[in-house]
Design a protein around this motif. Structure first.
Motif, mmCIF file in Angstrom:
data_model
loop_
_atom_site.group_PDB
_atom_site.id
_atom_site.type_symbol
_atom_site.label_atom_id
_atom_site.label_comp_id
_atom_site.label_asym_id
_atom_site.label_seq_id
_atom_site.Cartn_x
_atom_site.Cartn_y
_atom_site.Cartn_z
ATOM 1 N N THR A 4 0.806 -1.140 0.100
ATOM 2 C CA THR A 4 0.069 0.029 0.016
ATOM 3 C C THR A 4 0.904 1.268 -0.152
ATOM 4 N N GLY A 5 0.603 2.045 -0.914
ATOM 5 C CA GLY A 5 1.396 3.523 -0.834
ATOM 6 C C GLY A 5 2.582 3.159 -1.592
ATOM 7 N N ASP A 6 2.675 2.083 -2.235
ATOM 8 C CA ASP A 6 4.139 1.963 -2.994
ATOM 9 C C ASP A 6 3.739 1.177 -4.171
ATOM 10 N N PRO A 7 3.237 1.674 -5.354
ATOM 11 C CA PRO A 7 2.713 0.919 -6.423
ATOM 12 C C PRO A 7 4.125 0.292 -7.284
ATOM 13 N N GLU A 8 5.216 0.764 -7.131
ATOM 14 C CA GLU A 8 6.166 0.195 -7.815
ATOM 15 C C GLU A 8 6.831 -1.156 -7.273
ATOM 16 N N HIS A 9 6.527 -1.509 -6.134
ATOM 17 C CA HIS A 9 7.250 -2.400 -5.334
ATOM 18 C C HIS A 9 6.168 -3.624 -4.833
ATOM 19 N N TYR A 10 6.681 -4.684 -4.357
ATOM 20 C CA TYR A 10 6.015 -5.821 -3.854
ATOM 21 C C TYR A 10 6.670 -6.240 -2.920
ATOM 22 N N ILE A 70 8.468 5.688 6.709
ATOM 23 C CA ILE A 70 9.867 5.995 6.543
ATOM 24 C C ILE A 70 10.490 5.088 5.745
ATOM 25 N N GLU A 71 10.208 3.570 5.986
ATOM 26 C CA GLU A 71 10.812 2.578 5.249
ATOM 27 C C GLU A 71 10.487 2.665 3.689
ATOM 28 N N ILE A 72 9.469 3.197 3.357
ATOM 29 C CA ILE A 72 8.934 3.169 1.675
ATOM 30 C C ILE A 72 10.004 4.675 1.373
ATOM 31 N N SER A 73 9.880 5.703 2.244
ATOM 32 C CA SER A 73 10.889 6.788 1.641
ATOM 33 C C SER A 73 12.311 6.525 1.622
ATOM 34 N N GLN A 74 12.961 5.479 2.518
ATOM 35 C CA GLN A 74 14.301 5.103 2.247
ATOM 36 C C GLN A 74 14.410 4.348 1.073
ATOM 37 N N VAL A 75 13.586 3.630 0.575
ATOM 38 C CA VAL A 75 13.776 2.892 -0.672
ATOM 39 C C VAL A 75 13.700 3.526 -1.824
ATOM 40 N N LYS A 76 12.684 4.644 -1.800
ATOM 41 C CA LYS A 76 12.736 5.918 -2.861
ATOM 42 C C LYS A 76 13.752 6.857 -2.917
ATOM 43 N N LYS A 77 14.520 6.861 -1.777
ATOM 44 C CA LYS A 77 15.554 7.771 -1.418
ATOM 45 C C LYS A 77 14.618 9.188 -1.547
ATOM 46 N N GLN A 78 13.905 9.111 -0.840
ATOM 47 C CA GLN A 78 13.026 10.578 -0.825
ATOM 48 C C GLN A 78 13.096 11.055 0.741
ATOM 49 N N GLU A 79 12.994 12.359 0.820
ATOM 50 C CA GLU A 79 13.031 13.188 2.406
ATOM 51 C C GLU A 79 11.551 13.382 2.972
ATOM 52 N N LEU A 80 11.444 13.101 3.927
ATOM 53 C CA LEU A 80 10.061 13.355 4.694
ATOM 54 C C LEU A 80 10.177 14.428 5.607
ATOM 55 N N ASP A 124 16.244 -9.991 -1.234
ATOM 56 C CA ASP A 124 15.527 -8.904 -0.613
ATOM 57 C C ASP A 124 14.041 -9.085 -0.458
ATOM 58 N N THR A 125 13.769 -8.726 0.711
ATOM 59 C CA THR A 125 12.165 -8.765 0.806
ATOM 60 C C THR A 125 11.383 -7.955 -0.014
ATOM 61 N N ARG A 126 11.896 -6.916 -0.363
ATOM 62 C CA ARG A 126 11.022 -5.749 -1.352
ATOM 63 C C ARG A 126 11.972 -5.996 -2.620
ATOM 64 N N GLN A 127 10.793 -6.093 -3.767
ATOM 65 C CA GLN A 127 11.161 -6.337 -5.133
ATOM 66 C C GLN A 127 10.485 -5.296 -5.927
ATOM 67 N N ALA A 128 10.970 -4.947 -7.074
ATOM 68 C CA ALA A 128 10.493 -4.101 -8.251
ATOM 69 C C ALA A 128 9.300 -4.729 -8.887
ATOM 70 N N ASN A 129 8.243 -4.023 -9.373
ATOM 71 C CA ASN A 129 7.202 -4.563 -10.191
ATOM 72 C C ASN A 129 7.843 -4.642 -11.744
ATOM 73 N N ASN A 130 9.155 -3.890 -11.881
ATOM 74 C CA ASN A 130 9.246 -3.720 -13.437
ATOM 75 C C ASN A 130 10.553 -4.583 -13.776
ATOM 76 N N THR A 131 10.748 -5.678 -12.949
ATOM 77 C CA THR A 131 11.788 -6.739 -13.362
ATOM 78 C C THR A 131 11.417 -8.191 -12.880
ATOM 79 N N GLY A 132 12.043 -8.976 -13.762
ATOM 80 C CA GLY A 132 11.848 -10.485 -13.406
ATOM 81 C C GLY A 132 10.369 -10.924 -13.823
ATOM 82 N N LEU A 133 10.422 -12.258 -13.926
ATOM 83 C CA LEU A 133 9.014 -12.881 -14.057
ATOM 84 C C LEU A 133 8.029 -12.728 -13.217
ATOM 85 N N ALA A 134 8.503 -12.608 -11.933
ATOM 86 C CA ALA A 134 7.693 -12.361 -10.715
ATOM 87 C C ALA A 134 6.893 -10.760 -10.905
ATOM 88 N N GLY A 135 7.854 -10.001 -11.540
ATOM 89 C CA GLY A 135 7.461 -8.367 -11.751
ATOM 90 C C GLY A 135 6.353 -8.465 -12.619
#
Length: 321
Positions: A51-57, A196-206, A70-81
């Motif tokens: 939720t709140g991070d449509p680019e990852h699962y 915060i976890e999502i922002s760190q993955v996206k390298k964004q400031e809060l 890694d627990t977090r993976q990107a939707n735009n890579t691999g067969l799972a993506g």
């Protein structure tokens, strides 16, 4: 020793697992080994759409454990993506890899020598929750009867996940402050940690903004607690109406509100707090109340929710002196 169950016995065992999970990891931990035993494949995964991070699962459970995945993976890579991006089943019984890496999740993932892949999105009432992913390393090919059984299992797991999400939402109501209907302090900290976890993955400031109202005690004495509670709810509604989906809002204590927003949305935050102050003036006029504000940022002022909130509250106390 591997035990083979007939379809009715297997389904009964699945229902037993879903109804009364016994292990520490719950039904996910018990179910995946059973699925692997049934399919004779090599790896099984259950994933969750974030939720709140449509680019990852996120990978909720895996069997067996895969080191360095890694627990977090990107939707735009691999067969799972592909499964998460397109939300359609995918069956590839013959991958014929050219090297030791599978690209099930991404190029160079640690699944060695994957030879077959099966994936199903978990969807209930048109709402996607995640996926079931099965991978073989020895040329395993699922027969038609097992594929049909797994199709039924997917529907059952989708319903199970939706039920758990609904239960979670009911439990979440217990985390709401009765005065405002917003998350209370401990629940806000939990939601802030996820943000915060999502922002760190996206390298964004809060930006964490704390807004405090003084004069509530006097208002309660003069007008009654019910009137003050109605005022707090009105102000909370003002914040919610002007907030964005990416924000977290909470009520930390009596008349102290918290708003955590991506730094790029700071102009919207400024407007929201300005409208909050105007709402306070519109209802009660210029006298009797004062509004103070303090802000901190993540990661500059910390990456832990408690540290950020305490830092902001300390700054708020200084502005009110």
């Amino acid at each position: 020793m591997t035990v083979t169950l007939d379809f009715p016995s297997l389904w009964k065992r699945i229902e037993e697992i879903l109804a009364s999970p016994e292990s520490e990891g719950g039904w996910l931990t018990d179910l995946l080994p059973l699925v692997l035993n049934f399919t004779d494949l090599s790896w099984a995964f259950i994933t969750e759409i974030l939720t709140g991070d449509p680019e990852h699962y996120a990978i909720l459970a895996e069997c067996p454990q895969v080191q360095a995945l890694d627990t977090r993976q990107a939707n735009n890579t691999g067969l799972a993506g592909l499964i998460h991006a397109k939300l359609t089943p995918l069956a590839l019984p013959n991958l014929n890899p050219h090297d030791d890496f599978s690209a099930v999740f991404h190029r160079g993932d640690p699944l060695k020598k994957a030879t077959s892949f099966y994936g199903w999105p978990l969807i209930y009432n048109h709402v996607p929750w995640g996926s079931l992913l099965l991978v073989g390393s020895q040329g395993q090919n699922l027969k038609e009867d097992k594929l049909k059984f797994l199709d039924c299992l997917i529907l059952r797991l989708s319903a199970q996940l939706q039920q758990e999400k609904l239960v979670g939402r009911v439990l979440e109501l217990n985390g709401l402050d009765s005065q405002t209907g917003l998350p209370h302090r401990s629940h806000f900290l939990e939601r802030l940690e996820r943000q915060i976890e999502i922002s760190q993955v996206k390298k964004q400031e809060l930006i964490l903004a704390i807004v405090g109202i003084s004069g509530l005690g006097r208002h309660s004495v003069n007008n009654g607690q019910a009137a003050t509670r109605d005022m707090l709810r009105s102000l909370s509604l003002q914040l919610l109406q002007n907030s964005q989906d990416s924000w977290e809002i909470g009520h930390l204590s009596y008349g102290i509100f918290a708003l955590s927003v991506p730094a790029k949305e700071q102009p919207e935050l400024d407007k929201t707090i300005l409208m909050f102050k105007r709402r306070l003036i519109d209802i009660f006029g210029q006298s009797g109340f004062s509004c103070h504000q303090a802000r901190v940022s993540c990661p500059e002022d910390g990456t832990k929710p408690e540290v950020l909130v305490e830092s902001a509250l300390t700054s708020l106390a200084g502005t009110a002196i």
